[in-house]
Design an enzyme around this catalytic site. Structure first.
Site, PDB file in Angstrom:
ATOM      1  N   LYS A  71      -8.088  16.896  -6.301  1.00  0.00           N
ATOM      2  CA  LYS A  71      -8.784  15.943  -5.420  1.00  0.00           C
ATOM      3  C   LYS A  71      -9.490  16.616  -4.245  1.00  0.00           C
ATOM      4  O   LYS A  71     -10.429  16.059  -3.689  1.00  0.00           O
ATOM      5  CB  LYS A  71      -7.803  14.874  -4.938  1.00  0.00           C
ATOM      6  CG  LYS A  71      -7.382  13.924  -6.066  1.00  0.00           C
ATOM      7  CD  LYS A  71      -6.519  12.807  -5.583  1.00  0.00           C
ATOM      8  CE  LYS A  71      -6.224  11.815  -6.712  1.00  0.00           C
ATOM      9  NZ  LYS A  71      -5.475  12.384  -7.832  1.00  0.00           N
ATOM     10  N   HIS A 102      -0.903  13.968  -8.350  1.00  0.00           N
ATOM     11  CA  HIS A 102      -1.810  12.964  -7.777  1.00  0.00           C
ATOM     12  C   HIS A 102      -2.403  13.550  -6.495  1.00  0.00           C
ATOM     13  O   HIS A 102      -3.593  13.440  -6.268  1.00  0.00           O
ATOM     14  CB  HIS A 102      -1.032  11.683  -7.506  1.00  0.00           C
ATOM     15  CG  HIS A 102      -1.883  10.499  -7.207  1.00  0.00           C
ATOM     16  ND1 HIS A 102      -2.890  10.078  -8.043  1.00  0.00           N
ATOM     17  CD2 HIS A 102      -1.887   9.633  -6.161  1.00  0.00           C
ATOM     18  CE1 HIS A 102      -3.480   9.018  -7.527  1.00  0.00           C
ATOM     19  NE2 HIS A 102      -2.896   8.718  -6.378  1.00  0.00           N
ATOM     20  N   THR A 122       0.807  -1.225   0.000  1.00  0.00           N
ATOM     21  CA  THR A 122       0.000   0.000   0.000  1.00  0.00           C
ATOM     22  C   THR A 122       0.841   1.276   0.000  1.00  0.00           C
ATOM     23  O   THR A 122       0.502   2.236  -0.675  1.00  0.00           O
ATOM     24  CB  THR A 122      -0.916   0.048   1.246  1.00  0.00           C
ATOM     25  OG1 THR A 122      -0.110  -0.132   2.413  1.00  0.00           O
ATOM     26  CG2 THR A 122      -1.971  -1.033   1.177  1.00  0.00           C
ATOM     27  N   THR A 168      -2.679  12.469   1.655  1.00  0.00           N
ATOM     28  CA  THR A 168      -2.110  11.634   2.717  1.00  0.00           C
ATOM     29  C   THR A 168      -0.671  12.091   2.939  1.00  0.00           C
ATOM     30  O   THR A 168       0.008  12.512   1.991  1.00  0.00           O
ATOM     31  CB  THR A 168      -2.121  10.132   2.364  1.00  0.00           C
ATOM     32  OG1 THR A 168      -1.298   9.921   1.233  1.00  0.00           O
ATOM     33  CG2 THR A 168      -3.526   9.648   2.086  1.00  0.00           C
ATOM     34  N   PRO A 169      -0.203  12.025   4.177  1.00  0.00           N
ATOM     35  CA  PRO A 169       1.152  12.512   4.450  1.00  0.00           C
ATOM     36  C   PRO A 169       2.200  11.851   3.560  1.00  0.00           C
ATOM     37  O   PRO A 169       3.069  12.525   2.994  1.00  0.00           O
ATOM     38  CB  PRO A 169       1.353  12.150   5.929  1.00  0.00           C
ATOM     39  CG  PRO A 169      -0.033  12.191   6.508  1.00  0.00           C
ATOM     40  CD  PRO A 169      -0.919  11.655   5.417  1.00  0.00           C
TER      41      PRO A 169
END
Lengths: 408, 394
Positions: free
Chosen positions: A331, A299, A266, A303-304
């Site tokens: 986003k 993108h 992930t 998220t960090p």
């Protein structure tokens, strides 16, 4: 010497929380207003009210009964069909049977078809194995997603389903680009579609990757992703083919780069090493100088780790140029639409090149001081754009970067 | 004549009930053996099952115990193919992977979602969620071997194996990797078996008769195949031996079942064009025949259309190993390569009375003349694909 075939975008279909046509989509992006809201039509077990970018489809998008009798479980299919018909209409190709008979479609999605599984899981408790019918295997077949588009639009060329997680839209566009370049088709539809699923929210929630309120890409206080549903489909066409029929060449697909992190199931590589290889490959295989890139559509999930790796990769590839290239993420306006995300971002790049304007990153007020890049925030920015680089990365580590160019 | 961008197959790995090496599989096919047997339930159904698969015999890589059966199979076949090709000296940045998936992730997804619904969110295993998406089996295969040039999953149904070969060929021609694995793995998912039975697609073993007028349906198959593709110039540089050359690939779509014969014929003709070949060049057709009467009939009509008067031997490996989804195209390709190498066409077990006459069905091992083979695939969703390959010494 044979002149290389050039590939242009001649139509776009954008279905998102920003609306169901390209004009509404672009208007919302330029306004930079966050459209993430409490979801009215989707819930997940034992989770608080979910936040995301929800689509309100039009009457014309009613799900045909021969596709599925249950619009809830066939939501992804419905979104994909809506985007495809709009893209063909935008390109002036809807109903052009002779042209479409040789055209193909390559579509990507991540979890959208899971709605079909969800229907099974609910019925399984009550019905057991009787919940399985003869059509189940077909309904959960990913290939059915592009096949539905092909069957309804009369396409006879290559019909593929690309599954590279959140880079699916860019990858699908890349394979469609290659298909036209090598002369296997003159027209290809490419993009992605995805919707909300229980596993999506539960999985990201359990991993602590959901934004507490809304996503804030590249912000110092960013804390996770916000999801959206949607579909983005581009009509790619060989340049002379588009010109000969009086079609519009909205932008050019110049090339692409791909790589794989092979780092973690992930997590992205925090140094962005693989991501940088994809960006460099997009430039080198297109024989383009980095200085010509006027906008990076990131993108930027919020998220960090994703944002950190992405920024490091950009700095690696562009070096001293990096702080001077405008960057934004869409986003925080429409949510992360997974398999559709990079296709919708490509449409944003097309519209940026057309209008010479860059959409801002909503919810970004204080960029992470470690990053030191030129994030577009607050309001749209006018810019002289020759090339845009559209970045995407996905679960599993596959990166796909698409280079789009302005058409005179 | 091989050009610098000619794409060669330089490594092969297979795990199938009839053998876990290309040689063992070829021997079984030559003897017209079949691994198809009836399933105890549901009925009527039969399958070719890997009853004693133990992944630790092939690969024991960190994380494998969490992965589902298809992912483990894919990883093991990849290990076999990489060893066969001797890729150890090539850095991961120069190695890619294209995984052809047809439901390869589905059992994980069903388990995850069912637990979520029936047990509640707190009882789900969050580490399973990333493995429940379609790209997961390919992603963990690439992760297991550090393949960093690319890791792509195509989910084109039963045509996915051939399309993965086609996509990989083009990426290698462009120099996006020095070598790449094309991998597919198929395992039995009980929900899919049940659905196939209820759709009337499966039959008892005795009634799985590919291309036969008495066939009642197909058998499902478990298998994994990995092929290493490499540009010929790169293979020569490192002294690797080519096992076959991939000449041309094409895929087309048939919007309705009755249009599959025409759609497949268009794909075949396009693949032949891409290979600079004609039907007269073909020594063998490694067909997609599975025993499903309407699909076998569609393919037979398509082959008659393309081959015309040519008496090209037509074989069908699924009569021996079942319908293995996206993996089938790779099994057919593997069988074609071994046939060309042995200059022998493998027979179709159980074929007695062809439903569609006019083709040269192989009912016993037959000598081959020529170096080119055609491999075909067609799906119920309308995808039609074709691949032309030749022996390495062509």
């Amino acid at each position: 010497m044979v002149t290389p075939r050039r590939v242009v975008v001649s139509g776009c279909g954008a279905i998102s929380a920003a609306g169901n046509d390209v004009e509404a989509f672009w208007s919302a992006l330029l306004a930079g207003r966050c459209l993430l809201q409490p979801l009215a039509h989707f819930t997940a077990p034992e989770m608080d009210v979910l936040t995301g970018g929800e689509v309100a489809l039009d009457e014309e998008d009613a799900l045909p009964a021969d596709v599925d009798t249950d619009p809830e479980r066939a939501r992804c299919e419905q979104l994909a069909l809506a985007a495809a018909s709009r893209a063909l209409r935008h390109a002036g190709l809807l109903g052009q049977t002779a042209t479409l008979a040789n055209a193909g479609v390559i579509l990507g999605s991540t979890m959208g078809l899971e709605r079909q599984i969800g229907d099974l899981s609910q019925r399984w408790s009550a019905e057991g194995s009787a919940a399985i019918d003869g059509s189940f295997g077909l309904r959960v077949d990913e290939h059915r997603l592009p096949a539905l588009i092909a069957a309804r639009c009369g396409l006879g060329g290559p019909v593929w389903h690309n599954a590279t997680a959140c880079s699916s839209g860019n990858a699908a566009t890349a394979w469609a680009f290659d298909t036209i370049v090598r002369g296997d088709a003159d027209v290809m539809l490419a993009g992605g579609a995805d919707t909300f699923t229980r596993s999506l929210f539960n999985g990201f929630g359990r991993m602590g990757a959901l934004a507490k309120s809304v996503c804030k890409p590249f912000d110092k206080s960013r804390d996770g992703v916000s999801f959206g549903e949607g579909a983005g489909i581009l009509v790619l066409e060989e340049l002379e083919h588009a010109r000969s029929r009086g079609g519009h060449a909205l932008a050019e697909i110049v090339g692409y780069g791909i790589s794989n992190d092979a780092y973690h199931v992930t997590a992205p590589d925090p140094n962005g090493t693989g991501y940088a290889r994809a960006m460099s490959q997009a430039l080198s295989t297109s024989h383009v100088e980095a200085a010509r890139v006027g906008y990076i559509c990131a993108h930027g999930t919020g998220t960090p780790y994703n944002d950190l790796g992405e920024v490091r990769a950009i700095r690696t590839v562009f070096g001293d140029l990096a702080p001077r290239i405008p960057i934004s993420s869409i986003k925080s306006i429409i949510g992360h639409t997974n398999g559709a995300a990079s296709a919708l971002a490509s449409i944003a790049c097309v519209l940026s090149l057309r209008s010479q304007r860059i959409p801002p990153t909503a919810n970004l007020t204080e960029p992470d001081p470690e990053f030191g890049l030129d994030f577009v925030m607050g309001q749209a920015r006018a810019a002289a754009l020759d090339l845009c680089l559209n970045l995407s990365a996905g679960f599993g580590g596959f990166n796909a970067c698409l280079l789009l160019g302005r058409m005179p | 004549m091989a050009s610098s961008t000619t794409i060669a197959v330089t490594g092969m790995g297979v795990i199938a009930p009839l053998g876990d090496s290309p040689v063992a599989l070829a021997e079984a096919l030559a003897q017209a053996r079949s691994s198809i047997a009836d399933l105890p339930e549901p009925s009527p159904a039969s399958a070719s099952r890997l009853t004693d698969f133990d992944f630790t015999r092939y690969a024991n890589i960190r994380g494998m115990r969490v992965y589902n059966r298809a992912s483990r199979l894919g990883i093991c076949a990849t290990r076999l193919a990489m060893t066969d090709a001797g890729l150890e000296s090539i850095p991961g940045e120069d190695l890619g992977l294209v995984f052809a998936s047809h439901h390869a992730h589905l059992d994980t997804l069903i388990e995850y979602d069912r637990n979520l619904v029936t047990l509640g969110p707190s009882r789900t295993n969050p580490s399973l969620m990333p493995l429940a998406i379609a790209s997961a089996p390919g992603a963990v295969t690439a992760l297991s071997f550090g393949l960093k040039a690319f890791s792509i999953t195509l989910a084109n149904g039963d045509a996915g194996g051939l399309d993965a070969l086609g996509l990989c060929m083009h990426l290698l021609e462009q120099g996006r990797a020095r070598a790449a694995m094309v991998v597919s793995a198929s395992s039995l998912c009980s929900e899919i078996v049940l659905s196939a039975v209820r759709a009337g697609l499966l039959a008892e073993a005795r009634n799985v008769r590919v291309f036969d007028r008495d066939s009642r349906g197909a058998a499902l198959g478990e298998a994994a195949v990995a092929l290493v593709l490499e540009r010929m110039d790169h293979a020569c540089q490192r002294g690797a031996q080519a096992k076959a050359i991939l000449r041309g690939h094409a895929s087309r779509f048939a919007p309705r079942p009755d249009l599959i014969p025409a759609g497949l014929a268009r794909a075949i003709r396009r693949a032949l064009d891409a290979a600079n070949s004609t039907p007269a060049d073909l020594a063998l057709v490694s067909s997609a025949g599975s025993g499903v009467p309407e699909m076998d009939r569609a393919e037979a009509l398509s082959l008659i259309d393309v081959l015309g008067e040519e008496k090209t031997p037509v074989t069908a490996v699924k009569a021996a190993v079942g319908e293995a989804g996206a993996c089938s195209g790779l099994l057919q390709t593997l069988a074609a390569i071994s046939s060309l190498s042995a200059k022998t066409a493998w027979p179709i077990p159980g074929l007695r009375n062809p439903a569609v006459p006019g083709l040269t069905y192989v009912t016993q091992a037959t000598p081959l003349r020529g170096n080119h083979a055609l491999v075909t695939a067609a799906t119920r969703t309308g995808s039609c694909s074709a691949l032309v390959l030749s022996s390495a010494n062509d």
